[in-house]
Design a protein around this motif. Structure first.
Motif, PDB file in Angstrom:
ATOM      1  N   ASN A   1       0.837  -1.201   0.000  1.00  0.00           N
ATOM      2  CA  ASN A   1       0.000   0.000   0.000  1.00  0.00           C
ATOM      3  C   ASN A   1       0.870   1.249   0.000  1.00  0.00           C
ATOM      4  OD1 ASN A   1       0.405   1.083   2.765  1.00  0.00           O
ATOM      5  ND2 ASN A   1      -0.617  -0.778   3.440  1.00  0.00           N
ATOM      6  N   PRO A   2       0.307   2.427  -0.263  1.00  0.00           N
ATOM      7  CA  PRO A   2       1.109   3.647  -0.361  1.00  0.00           C
ATOM      8  C   PRO A   2       1.286   4.392   0.951  1.00  0.00           C
ATOM      9  CG  PRO A   2      -1.112   4.119  -1.078  1.00  0.00           C
ATOM     10  CD  PRO A   2      -1.074   2.648  -0.735  1.00  0.00           C
ATOM     11  N   GLY A   3       0.772   3.852   2.043  1.00  0.00           N
ATOM     12  CA  GLY A   3       0.756   4.581   3.305  1.00  0.00           C
ATOM     13  C   GLY A   3       1.999   4.395   4.145  1.00  0.00           C
ATOM     14  N   SER A   4       2.217   5.355   5.037  1.00  0.00           N
ATOM     15  CA  SER A   4       3.283   5.289   6.047  1.00  0.00           C
ATOM     16  C   SER A   4       2.764   5.968   7.305  1.00  0.00           C
ATOM     17  CB  SER A   4       4.547   6.018   5.574  1.00  0.00           C
ATOM     18  OG  SER A   4       5.081   5.458   4.400  1.00  0.00           O
ATOM     19  N   VAL A   5       3.226   5.502   8.450  1.00  0.00           N
ATOM     20  CA  VAL A   5       2.913   6.152   9.723  1.00  0.00           C
ATOM     21  C   VAL A   5       4.231   6.532  10.378  1.00  0.00           C
ATOM     22  CG1 VAL A   5       1.786   5.955  11.959  1.00  0.00           C
ATOM     23  CG2 VAL A   5       0.804   4.802   9.966  1.00  0.00           C
ATOM     24  N   ILE A   6       4.400   7.822  10.635  1.00  0.00           N
ATOM     25  CA  ILE A   6       5.668   8.354  11.128  1.00  0.00           C
ATOM     26  C   ILE A   6       5.428   9.130  12.423  1.00  0.00           C
ATOM     27  CG2 ILE A   6       7.673   9.793  10.584  1.00  0.00           C
ATOM     28  CD1 ILE A   6       7.394   7.377   8.728  1.00  0.00           C
ATOM     29  N   SER A   7       6.361   9.012  13.363  1.00  0.00           N
ATOM     30  CA  SER A   7       6.274   9.712  14.651  1.00  0.00           C
ATOM     31  C   SER A   7       7.240  10.882  14.706  1.00  0.00           C
ATOM     32  CB  SER A   7       6.589   8.751  15.801  1.00  0.00           C
ATOM     33  OG  SER A   7       5.630   7.715  15.881  1.00  0.00           O
ATOM     34  N   ASN A   8       6.808  11.924  15.379  1.00  0.00           N
ATOM     35  CA  ASN A   8       7.663  13.069  15.693  1.00  0.00           C
ATOM     36  C   ASN A   8       7.669  13.229  17.203  1.00  0.00           C
ATOM     37  OD1 ASN A   8       8.791  15.635  16.141  1.00  0.00           O
ATOM     38  ND2 ASN A   8       8.132  16.351  14.128  1.00  0.00           N
ATOM     39  N   PRO A   9       8.673  12.653  17.896  1.00  0.00           N
ATOM     40  CA  PRO A   9       8.690  12.681  19.362  1.00  0.00           C
ATOM     41  C   PRO A   9       8.699  14.088  19.946  1.00  0.00           C
ATOM     42  CG  PRO A   9      10.257  11.064  18.526  1.00  0.00           C
ATOM     43  CD  PRO A   9       9.795  11.871  17.351  1.00  0.00           C
ATOM     44  N   GLU A  10       9.337  15.022  19.260  1.00  0.00           N
ATOM     45  CA  GLU A  10       9.376  16.388  19.784  1.00  0.00           C
ATOM     46  C   GLU A  10       7.991  17.002  19.865  1.00  0.00           C
ATOM     47  OE1 GLU A  10      12.055  18.763  17.539  1.00  0.00           O
ATOM     48  OE2 GLU A  10      13.831  17.569  18.050  1.00  0.00           O
ATOM     49  N   LEU A  11       7.151  16.678  18.886  1.00  0.00           N
ATOM     50  CA  LEU A  11       5.798  17.221  18.858  1.00  0.00           C
ATOM     51  C   LEU A  11       4.782  16.288  19.514  1.00  0.00           C
ATOM     52  CD1 LEU A  11       5.722  18.526  15.160  1.00  0.00           C
ATOM     53  CD2 LEU A  11       6.319  19.800  17.240  1.00  0.00           C
ATOM     54  N   LYS A  12       5.208  15.088  19.880  1.00  0.00           N
ATOM     55  CA  LYS A  12       4.323  14.045  20.398  1.00  0.00           C
ATOM     56  C   LYS A  12       3.184  13.797  19.415  1.00  0.00           C
ATOM     57  CE  LYS A  12       5.382  14.510  25.299  1.00  0.00           C
ATOM     58  NZ  LYS A  12       4.869  14.749  26.667  1.00  0.00           N
ATOM     59  N   VAL A  13       3.578  13.563  18.167  1.00  0.00           N
ATOM     60  CA  VAL A  13       2.620  13.350  17.089  1.00  0.00           C
ATOM     61  C   VAL A  13       3.005  12.087  16.328  1.00  0.00           C
ATOM     62  CG1 VAL A  13       1.739  14.250  14.898  1.00  0.00           C
ATOM     63  CG2 VAL A  13       2.075  15.800  16.820  1.00  0.00           C
ATOM     64  N   LYS A  14       2.001  11.284  15.998  1.00  0.00           N
ATOM     65  CA  LYS A  14       2.187  10.112  15.146  1.00  0.00           C
ATOM     66  C   LYS A  14       1.029  10.103  14.155  1.00  0.00           C
ATOM     67  CE  LYS A  14       2.356   5.031  15.214  1.00  0.00           C
ATOM     68  NZ  LYS A  14       2.349   3.825  16.079  1.00  0.00           N
ATOM     69  N   VAL A  15       1.330  10.252  12.867  1.00  0.00           N
ATOM     70  CA  VAL A  15       0.268  10.363  11.878  1.00  0.00           C
ATOM     71  C   VAL A  15       0.603   9.560  10.628  1.00  0.00           C
ATOM     72  CG1 VAL A  15      -0.555  12.622  12.639  1.00  0.00           C
ATOM     73  CG2 VAL A  15       1.268  12.486  10.935  1.00  0.00           C
ATOM     74  N   GLY A  16      -0.444   9.254   9.878  1.00  0.00           N
ATOM     75  CA  GLY A  16      -0.281   8.565   8.615  1.00  0.00           C
ATOM     76  C   GLY A  16      -0.162   9.539   7.462  1.00  0.00           C
ATOM     77  N   THR A  17       0.596   9.149   6.465  1.00  0.00           N
ATOM     78  CA  THR A  17       0.757   9.951   5.257  1.00  0.00           C
ATOM     79  C   THR A  17       0.758   9.018   4.054  1.00  0.00           C
ATOM     80  OG1 THR A  17       2.172  11.570   4.141  1.00  0.00           O
ATOM     81  CG2 THR A  17       3.275   9.875   5.404  1.00  0.00           C
ATOM     82  N   TYR A  18       0.453   9.566   2.886  1.00  0.00           N
ATOM     83  CA  TYR A  18       0.289   8.722   1.700  1.00  0.00           C
ATOM     84  C   TYR A  18       1.063   9.289   0.530  1.00  0.00           C
ATOM     85  CZ  TYR A  18      -3.364   6.744   4.521  1.00  0.00           C
ATOM     86  OH  TYR A  18      -4.031   6.148   5.555  1.00  0.00           O
ATOM     87  N   GLY A  19       1.871   8.419  -0.098  1.00  0.00           N
ATOM     88  CA  GLY A  19       2.602   8.791  -1.289  1.00  0.00           C
ATOM     89  C   GLY A  19       1.862   8.342  -2.535  1.00  0.00           C
ATOM     90  N   PRO A  20       2.438   8.590  -3.687  1.00  0.00           N
ATOM     91  CA  PRO A  20       1.751   8.246  -4.931  1.00  0.00           C
ATOM     92  C   PRO A  20       1.789   6.767  -5.277  1.00  0.00           C
ATOM     93  CG  PRO A  20       3.870   9.239  -5.421  1.00  0.00           C
ATOM     94  CD  PRO A  20       3.680   9.361  -3.946  1.00  0.00           C
ATOM     95  N   ASN A  21       2.752   6.019  -4.716  1.00  0.00           N
ATOM     96  CA  ASN A  21       2.958   4.647  -5.187  1.00  0.00           C
ATOM     97  C   ASN A  21       3.015   3.647  -4.039  1.00  0.00           C
ATOM     98  OD1 ASN A  21       3.290   5.617  -7.868  1.00  0.00           O
ATOM     99  ND2 ASN A  21       5.422   6.120  -7.386  1.00  0.00           N
ATOM    100  N   THR A  22       2.601   2.431  -4.336  1.00  0.00           N
ATOM    101  CA  THR A  22       2.880   1.297  -3.464  1.00  0.00           C
ATOM    102  C   THR A  22       4.307   0.822  -3.746  1.00  0.00           C
ATOM    103  OG1 THR A  22       2.100  -0.296  -5.110  1.00  0.00           O
ATOM    104  CG2 THR A  22       0.453   0.604  -3.614  1.00  0.00           C
ATOM    105  N   PRO A  23       4.886  -0.045  -2.906  1.00  0.00           N
ATOM    106  CA  PRO A  23       6.205  -0.593  -3.235  1.00  0.00           C
ATOM    107  C   PRO A  23       6.216  -1.229  -4.619  1.00  0.00           C
ATOM    108  CG  PRO A  23       5.669  -1.104  -0.968  1.00  0.00           C
ATOM    109  CD  PRO A  23       4.429  -0.494  -1.572  1.00  0.00           C
TER     110      PRO A  23
END
Length: 399
Positions: free
Chosen positions: A150-172
């Motif tokens: 799938n094209p999604g990723s979930v990335i954390s930003n510890p400084e902001l205490k945020v974990k969110v999903g993001t989507y690119g144009p392509n799957t692997p």
């Protein structure tokens, strides 16, 4: 069932004999400069690193190591730097969901001159609409997230205490799925991964679209498979059929197929992402704790028919009363999660007070639009706080 478009171009190489014979050409078709991304030392201890490097002989390989669970933006930023500095043509991600998620964002970040966090914070608008993406080839070592198709990723930003999903144009571009690579996965990660798969199915099954019979039947079958094979994998880690079924369930659960025709977004995932962002707990474990509580909150006169179908078709509960079947299905879900040795309270993952619950709930509701028809049932900030609080004890369940 709603209108939809389904396209997925990932080339799946499933089984025992693909990596040694096919990896070189699968990577080299995209260029000579390779960014090899992986996590800790497990791929070296298992011998997989040596196999990969042998297969990549003749290519220019740059390594990005240390990608952690709940992948952090710092790893993406370092990958962005390396991709630009070495003019990377293709990324080879070796690991579980965290490594592949980070690699997909790096693949877009190579073509972006700003901070890589921008590609996450806007949930993919820049990477999807305006920016190219390097091809990503992956070798999956943990059945859980479905990121391999799938094209999604979930990335954390510890400084902001945020974990969110993001989507690119392509799957692997190419995904190598060898169930043998999951033999060494710990019981904790096997259990967490198994419930992550189950949760992905749950989030797509409980949906307000009508007459999605094809998707519902596919999801019910995959749920039954996960219920059957997860305990086998825990008891016998090198059971090939158990590992193979879990790996394929992971991929099929989140490649976009079974969500086709759906209406609404997900609920438990944005609520759990706050737990991971604040406390860095294992994602699948957090989902396992929260899901039965969400089910109790979601059960109503409007939703009881779907929960009863879930009980009859997934858990084989026989009763003419929909309310009885629905309640037994929720308890059966709780019991199965517990049987995997997943802690059933937040205190079991060392969350002992409610200090952060309101801030977490406010973020979850905002990100998931949970109070604006974002999920199967609407949830307010107070509702989400109540879910976190209910997850502190086993009250309401037969334990």
């Amino acid at each position: 069932m709603e209108d939809f478009r389904f396209v997925n171009k990932t080339d799946i190489r499933f089984g025992k004999n693909h990596i040694d014979e096919e990896l070189h050409d699968a990577v080299a078709q995209y260029g000579q400069n390779v960014l090899l991304a992986y996590g800790g030392g497990s791929i070296k201890r298992s011998g997989l690193y040596e196999r990969v490097m042998k297969a990549l002989e003749g290519l220019n390989v740059v390594e990005l190591t240390g990608i952690a669970p709940n992948p952090k933006i710092d790893s993406v930023r370092e990958g962005q730097r390396l991709a630009k500095e070495h003019d990377i043509d293709v990324i080879l991600a070796v690991g579980g969901g965290s490594v592949i998620d980070a690699s997909k964002v790096i693949a877009s970040a190579k073509f972006y001159d700003g901070d890589a966090w921008d590609l996450v914070a806007d949930r993919g608008a820049k990477s999807r609409q305006n920016i190219d993406q390097l091809p990503v080839v992956d070798i999956l070592t943990l059945a859980a997230t479905g990121t391999e198709m799938n094209p999604g990723s979930v990335i954390s930003n510890p400084e902001l205490k945020v974990k969110v999903g993001t989507y690119g144009p392509n799957t692997p571009a190419v995904s190598f799925l060898d169930p043998q690579l999951t033999y060494s996965v710990s019981k904790w990660q096997t259990a967490a991964g198994s419930f992550d798969i189950f949760s992905h199915l749950t989030e797509q099954y409980f949906d307000r679209a009508n007459d999605t019979e094809i998707s519902d039947c596919m999801i019910e079958g995959m749920m039954r498979a996960v219920i059957k094979w997860a305990p086998v994998a825990l008891a016998t880690p090198d059971h090939y059929e158990a590992r193979a079924n879990l790996m394929w369930a992971s991929t099929m659960a989140l490649n976009g197929l079974v969500r086709s025709g759906n209406v609404n977004g997900w609920t438990v995932h944005p609520i759990e992402h706050e737990l991971s962002a604040y406390y860095n707990i294992t994602h699948g474990v957090g989902l396992g704790i929260l899901t039965p509580r969400w089910m109790k909150r979601a059960l109503s006169a409007e939703t009881v028919a779907k929960f009863a179908r879930f009980g009859r078709n997934v858990w084989s509960i026989q009763d003419d009363d929909d309310q009885v079947v629905a309640e037994k299905a929720i308890q059966a879900t709780y019991d199965w999660i517990k049987s995997l040795d997943i802690p059933m309270t937040l205190q079991g993952v060392e969350i002992t007070d409610d200090t952060n619950f309101r801030a977490m709930a406010e973020s979850a509701v905002k990100i998931g639009r949970l109070d604006q028809e974002g999920g199967y049932v609407n949830l307010t900030v107070d509702d989400v706080v109540a879910l976190y609080q209910a997850s502190m004890t086993t009250d309401g369940f037969e334990d």
